[in-house]
Design a protein around this motif. Structure first.
Motif, PDB file in Angstrom:
ATOM      1  N   ALA A 121       0.850  -1.199   0.000  1.00  0.00           N
ATOM      2  CA  ALA A 121       0.000   0.000   0.000  1.00  0.00           C
ATOM      3  C   ALA A 121       0.880   1.242   0.000  1.00  0.00           C
ATOM      4  N   ALA A 122       0.224   2.394  -0.088  1.00  0.00           N
ATOM      5  CA  ALA A 122       0.916   3.681  -0.040  1.00  0.00           C
ATOM      6  C   ALA A 122       0.340   4.524   1.089  1.00  0.00           C
ATOM      7  N   GLY A 123       1.159   5.430   1.615  1.00  0.00           N
ATOM      8  CA  GLY A 123       0.694   6.465   2.550  1.00  0.00           C
ATOM      9  C   GLY A 123      -0.004   5.899   3.775  1.00  0.00           C
ATOM     10  N   THR A 124      -1.149   6.490   4.060  1.00  0.00           N
ATOM     11  CA  THR A 124      -1.918   6.075   5.233  1.00  0.00           C
ATOM     12  C   THR A 124      -2.275   4.599   5.161  1.00  0.00           C
ATOM     13  N   SER A 125      -2.620   4.136   3.980  1.00  0.00           N
ATOM     14  CA  SER A 125      -2.998   2.722   3.835  1.00  0.00           C
ATOM     15  C   SER A 125      -1.815   1.817   4.175  1.00  0.00           C
ATOM     16  N   TYR A 126      -0.616   2.309   3.913  1.00  0.00           N
ATOM     17  CA  TYR A 126       0.572   1.539   4.299  1.00  0.00           C
ATOM     18  C   TYR A 126       0.650   1.426   5.821  1.00  0.00           C
ATOM     19  N   GLY A 133     -12.287  14.690   2.167  1.00  0.00           N
ATOM     20  CA  GLY A 133     -11.058  15.318   2.663  1.00  0.00           C
ATOM     21  C   GLY A 133      -9.868  14.540   2.108  1.00  0.00           C
ATOM     22  N   VAL A 134      -8.832  15.261   1.677  1.00  0.00           N
ATOM     23  CA  VAL A 134      -7.683  14.562   1.095  1.00  0.00           C
ATOM     24  C   VAL A 134      -7.007  13.675   2.139  1.00  0.00           C
ATOM     25  N   ALA A 135      -6.931  14.144   3.375  1.00  0.00           N
ATOM     26  CA  ALA A 135      -6.269  13.355   4.413  1.00  0.00           C
ATOM     27  C   ALA A 135      -7.199  12.208   4.839  1.00  0.00           C
ATOM     28  N   ALA A 136      -6.682  10.998   4.749  1.00  0.00           N
ATOM     29  CA  ALA A 136      -7.494   9.831   5.113  1.00  0.00           C
ATOM     30  C   ALA A 136      -7.726   9.807   6.619  1.00  0.00           C
ATOM     31  N   THR A 137      -8.970   9.627   7.032  1.00  0.00           N
ATOM     32  CA  THR A 137      -9.280   9.504   8.466  1.00  0.00           C
ATOM     33  C   THR A 137     -10.154   8.270   8.685  1.00  0.00           C
ATOM     34  N   ALA A 161       2.073  11.426  12.627  1.00  0.00           N
ATOM     35  CA  ALA A 161       3.081  12.342  12.068  1.00  0.00           C
ATOM     36  C   ALA A 161       2.714  12.720  10.633  1.00  0.00           C
ATOM     37  N   LEU A 162       2.257  11.740   9.869  1.00  0.00           N
ATOM     38  CA  LEU A 162       1.876  12.028   8.475  1.00  0.00           C
ATOM     39  C   LEU A 162       0.739  13.045   8.426  1.00  0.00           C
ATOM     40  N   LYS A 163      -0.233  12.876   9.319  1.00  0.00           N
ATOM     41  CA  LYS A 163      -1.374  13.803   9.320  1.00  0.00           C
ATOM     42  C   LYS A 163      -0.893  15.225   9.595  1.00  0.00           C
ATOM     43  N   LEU A 164      -0.026  15.388  10.601  1.00  0.00           N
ATOM     44  CA  LEU A 164       0.434  16.738  10.960  1.00  0.00           C
ATOM     45  C   LEU A 164       1.204  17.357   9.791  1.00  0.00           C
ATOM     46  N   LYS A 165       2.056  16.529   9.176  1.00  0.00           N
ATOM     47  CA  LYS A 165       2.859  16.986   8.052  1.00  0.00           C
ATOM     48  C   LYS A 165       1.969  17.422   6.897  1.00  0.00           C
ATOM     49  N   GLU A 166       1.035  16.557   6.526  1.00  0.00           N
ATOM     50  CA  GLU A 166       0.360  16.787   5.245  1.00  0.00           C
ATOM     51  C   GLU A 166      -0.686  17.892   5.288  1.00  0.00           C
ATOM     52  N   ILE A 167      -1.293  18.144   6.455  1.00  0.00           N
ATOM     53  CA  ILE A 167      -2.308  19.207   6.429  1.00  0.00           C
ATOM     54  C   ILE A 167      -1.886  20.470   7.172  1.00  0.00           C
ATOM     55  N   VAL A 210      -3.902  -2.801   0.218  1.00  0.00           N
ATOM     56  CA  VAL A 210      -4.834  -1.936   0.943  1.00  0.00           C
ATOM     57  C   VAL A 210      -4.874  -0.580   0.240  1.00  0.00           C
ATOM     58  N   SER A 211      -6.062  -0.145  -0.145  1.00  0.00           N
ATOM     59  CA  SER A 211      -6.195   1.139  -0.839  1.00  0.00           C
ATOM     60  C   SER A 211      -7.610   1.645  -0.679  1.00  0.00           C
ATOM     61  N   GLN A 212      -7.765   2.786   0.005  1.00  0.00           N
ATOM     62  CA  GLN A 212      -9.137   3.271   0.183  1.00  0.00           C
ATOM     63  C   GLN A 212      -9.788   3.565  -1.167  1.00  0.00           C
ATOM     64  N   SER A 213      -9.053   4.206  -2.076  1.00  0.00           N
ATOM     65  CA  SER A 213      -9.632   4.583  -3.370  1.00  0.00           C
ATOM     66  C   SER A 213      -9.743   3.390  -4.302  1.00  0.00           C
ATOM     67  N   GLY A 214      -8.881   2.411  -4.089  1.00  0.00           N
ATOM     68  CA  GLY A 214      -8.837   1.263  -4.996  1.00  0.00           C
ATOM     69  C   GLY A 214      -8.220   1.614  -6.344  1.00  0.00           C
ATOM     70  N   GLU A 215      -7.614   2.794  -6.436  1.00  0.00           N
ATOM     71  CA  GLU A 215      -7.123   3.254  -7.740  1.00  0.00           C
ATOM     72  C   GLU A 215      -5.655   3.687  -7.703  1.00  0.00           C
ATOM     73  N   THR A 216      -5.019   3.645  -6.548  1.00  0.00           N
ATOM     74  CA  THR A 216      -3.634   4.141  -6.472  1.00  0.00           C
ATOM     75  C   THR A 216      -2.752   3.359  -7.443  1.00  0.00           C
ATOM     76  N   ILE A 217      -2.156   4.088  -8.358  1.00  0.00           N
ATOM     77  CA  ILE A 217      -1.504   3.413  -9.482  1.00  0.00           C
ATOM     78  C   ILE A 217      -0.340   2.516  -9.028  1.00  0.00           C
TER      79      ILE A 217
HETATM   80  C1  F6R Z   1      -2.864  10.462   3.563  1.00  0.00           C
HETATM   81  C2  F6R Z   1      -3.433   9.838   2.402  1.00  0.00           C
HETATM   82  C3  F6R Z   1      -2.522   9.188   1.431  1.00  0.00           C
HETATM   83  C4  F6R Z   1      -3.147   7.886   0.947  1.00  0.00           C
HETATM   84  C5  F6R Z   1      -2.314   7.250  -0.151  1.00  0.00           C
HETATM   85  C6  F6R Z   1      -2.896   5.929  -0.596  1.00  0.00           C
HETATM   86  O1  F6R Z   1      -3.831  11.045   4.376  1.00  0.00           O
HETATM   87  O2  F6R Z   1      -4.625   9.857   2.211  1.00  0.00           O
HETATM   88  O3  F6R Z   1      -1.284   8.954   1.986  1.00  0.00           O
HETATM   89  O4  F6R Z   1      -3.285   7.025   2.023  1.00  0.00           O
HETATM   90  O5  F6R Z   1      -2.237   8.107  -1.240  1.00  0.00           O
HETATM   91  O6  F6R Z   1      -4.174   6.065  -1.093  1.00  0.00           O
HETATM   92  P1  F6R Z   1      -5.161   4.855  -1.233  1.00  0.00           P
HETATM   93  O7  F6R Z   1      -5.514   4.363   0.112  1.00  0.00           O
HETATM   94  O8  F6R Z   1      -6.334   5.410  -1.975  1.00  0.00           O
HETATM   95  O9  F6R Z   1      -4.431   3.810  -2.034  1.00  0.00           O
END
Ligand code: F6R
Length: 612
Positions: free
Chosen positions: A302-307, A400-404, A487-493, A349-356
């Motif tokens: 996964a990437a980012g928060t999903s990671y 919201g861009v930041a995943a919660t 830490a990621l949340k504080l950084k990114e927003i 793991v990917s909330q959007s299901g589209e992260t390339i």
């Molecule tokens: C952080 C955030 C990003 C996503 C990342 C993966 O708040 O939203 O780090 O978590 O871009 O996105 P998904 O989960 O859609 O694969």
């Protein structure tokens, strides 16, 4: 990053010819979360294409050039995130051909655009922008000149294109149609009444319809006000009726409902999101846990928060089920292209299901013979479609861009899955597993309680942090991924530099940065690491750190060493991960607001990252 596309074509009975542009503009606002630097629309009216576009926010550009007043019943719109060519009025989409009879919007990257542009320029085409996208308009023009109908010209043009795309195209020769195609960039169709839609994401048209068709990879077609034509990757027409899904998201879910930002609304929605996700989890983890138990090796990707959610799942599989799993950052998947394959299970793991990056990773691993389990919030998105098995979070749309809420529901799913694997694999007794499941079932209530008790405290903390240049987040064991997420949340927003470390590692370098007043956030769980964490507090305090802690009740010996404490009930760590995440989200949110930033649209970030 991720541009946003919307297209609407309606019957004339749908009222004044400026109504459709208003719908398109509203749709673009719903896609703002994807990140953008310029915006534009194109409409067909009176046998002409009218384009209005410019650099800046939708509201500013609209004030300048009235995007929402463009006349026409067939309108496309676009929010651009610059990749090829700087953000500018000219590089904003839509792009037109030389004759001005074709307009194109695009999300993705045309990799071979330099060659195509050369070829087309040699044939006399004049380019106006520096974008890769414009080549499509000229290519279609070229095939139209050869006597093709628009759809065939579009298909021929697509064959020449290498790269990723979601396209929306209009042409004066076919004023009721919007042509579209998708490859590696999301695209959905909305079926309205005497009005159909294409868009990058469902919220763009949710106010008008909940009947949706997800366009799959390499599919293409066109919409008219009352029909949809869709072809699969082999050019075979798809039975569109069979593909329509009614989605259970309501238009209100995509509105702020009185909250100042989507992010805070989504933080407050977590009890509901967790409750919805809990429903049916027993069934949905069954098949996945069997696959895991039969696996040679188990990986998370996964990437980012999903990671960070993966790291929680990975920890629990190791600790509870005794399965040595590993987590991979999806953009680094190439390292494993020869080592992961036959017999392995990869949990994507990917909330959007589209992260390339995540999509590319699972494609390679699947091709090698691995089985893919995915966890996603978007039904039928690309990653679930390419997986062997999917478990859905039911967080509802996250704008919201930041995943919660997608993060805490991901943790819930992965925790439930790990429990099921541990129980089926004989590492937990039925009774032990039941007790842990019972504690996970309490997550919605516990989160409600934290929200009610700590919003004021976290707001103050966020405001205190607003003038800090840096902060550390320290945790151990299962607390570490939650520290990383904080830490990621504080950084990114809030744009405050924040780093998370395993608390034990902090003295191997990071502590050198600590000076009087330096904020350090400690995540202390009711687990085997509690006493060690006290040691870390002492080390940091001795250097003058401003110590903030989230700690369990009855830990006065820790509380008295902290400058600020958020005291939560004594929880099993498996549910603590969810509960501890909430104050960290709130702190970041309030720090961002105090610093005057819009937490819903952090600079340089996009919700769905569809560019590698
Ligand atoms: C952080 C955030 C990003 C996503 C990342 C993966 O708040 O939203 O780090 O978590 O871009 O996105 P998904 O989960 O859609 O694969």
């Amino acid at each position: 990053m991720a541009c946003g596309i919307i297209g609407v074509t309606a019957r004339k009975s749908q009222g004044s010819p400026s109504r459709i542009a208003e719908i398109v503009k509203k749709g673009l606002e719903k896609l703002e979360y994807r990140g953008y630097d310029s915006v534009g629309v194109a409409a067909i009216y009176d046998n002409r294409i009218l384009v209005r576009k410019g650099k800046g926010k939708i509201s500013e550009v609209n004030r300048r050039i009235k995007l929402d007043r463009v006349l026409g019943w067939t309108v496309i719109g676009h929010t651009r995130w610059a990749t090829h060519g700087a953000p500018s009025d000219i590089n904003a989409h839509p792009h037109t051909d030389c004759s001005g009879k074709i307009a194109v919007v695009h999300n993705g990257i045309i990799q071979n655009y330099v060659e195509l542009k050369k070829e087309l320029t040699a044939k006399g085409h004049r380019f106006q922008s520096e974008t890769d996208t414009e080549v499509l308009a000229h290519l279609i023009e070229e095939y139209l000149k050869k006597g093709n109908e628009v759809f065939h010209a579009f298909k021929k043009a697509l064959k020449r294109i290498k790269g990723s795309y979601a396209f929306g195209v209009i042409a004066v020769d076919e004023p009721d149609k919007i042509f579209f195609a998708r490859k590696d960039s999301p695209l959905v169709i909305g079926i309205g009444r005497d009005m159909n839609f294409i868009a990058s994401d469902i919220p763009a048209f949710l106010e008008y319809t909940r009947d949706v068709i997800i366009v799959y990879d390499e599919e293409l077609g066109y919409i008219t006000p009352d029909s949809v034509y869709l072809e699969d990757e082999n050019g075979i027409p798809v039975n569109v009726k069979m593909r329509i899904r009614k989605i259970d998201w309501t238009p209100d879910m995509a509105k702020k409902e009185g909250y100042p930002h989507f992010m805070i609304k989504e933080i407050h929605e977590q009890p509901r999101a967790l409750r919805d996700t809990l429903r049916g989890l027993d069934e949905s983890v069954g098949e996945a846990s069997k696959l895991i138990l039969e696996a040679r090796k188990v990986y998370f990707v996964a990437a980012g928060t999903s990671y960070h959610a993966c790291l929680v799942g990975d920890y629990l599989l190791n600790i509870l089920a005794g399965i040595p799993s590993f987590s991979i950052i999806s953009s680094e998947y190439k390292k494993y292209r020869r080592s992961i394959g036959e017999g392995d299970v990869v949990i994507a793991v990917s909330q959007s299901g589209e992260t390339i990056d995540t999509l590319m990773a699972i494609r390679v691993f699947k091709k090698n013979g691995a089985k893919i389990i995915s966890v996603s919030n978007v039904v039928d998105s690309a990653i679930p479609r390419e997986s062997n098995y999917t478990i859905y979070t039911r967080a509802g749309p996250e704008i919201g861009v930041a995943a919660t809420k997608t993060f805490t529901t991901q943790i819930l799913v992965l925790s439930w899955l790990s429990l099921s694997v541990a129980e089926k694999g004989g590492k937990l007794t039925e009774n032990e597993a039941r007790k842990m499941r019972d504690s996970l079932r309490k997550a919605p209530l516990l989160v409600s309680d934290i929200l009610a008790r700590y919003e004021g405290v976290t707001k103050k903390l966020g405001e205190e942090l607003m003038n800090s240049r840096s902060a550390f987040y320290l945790g151990r064991g299962i607390g570490l991924p939650i520290a990383m997420e904080g830490a990621l949340k504080l950084k990114e927003i809030a744009y405050i530099h924040a780093e998370a470390y395993p608390a034990g590692e902090s003295k191997h370098g990071p502590i050198a940065l600590v000076e009087p007043g330096f904020p350090v956030v400690f995540l202390i769980f009711e687990d085997e690491w509690k006493r060690h964490m006290l040691g870390n507090i002492e080390e940091m305090k001795a250097r003058g750190a401003y110590a903030i802690g989230i700690i369990p009740e009855e830990s006065e010996f820790i509380e008295e060493r902290l400058d600020k404490a958020i005291v939560v009930p004594k929880l099993k760590p498996i549910v603590g991960t969810i509960v501890y995440s909430v104050p960290l989200q709130l702190i970041a949110y309030y720090a961002a607001v105090a610093r005057g930033y819009d937490p819903d649209k952090p600079r340089n970030l996009a919700k769905t990252v569809t560019v590698e």
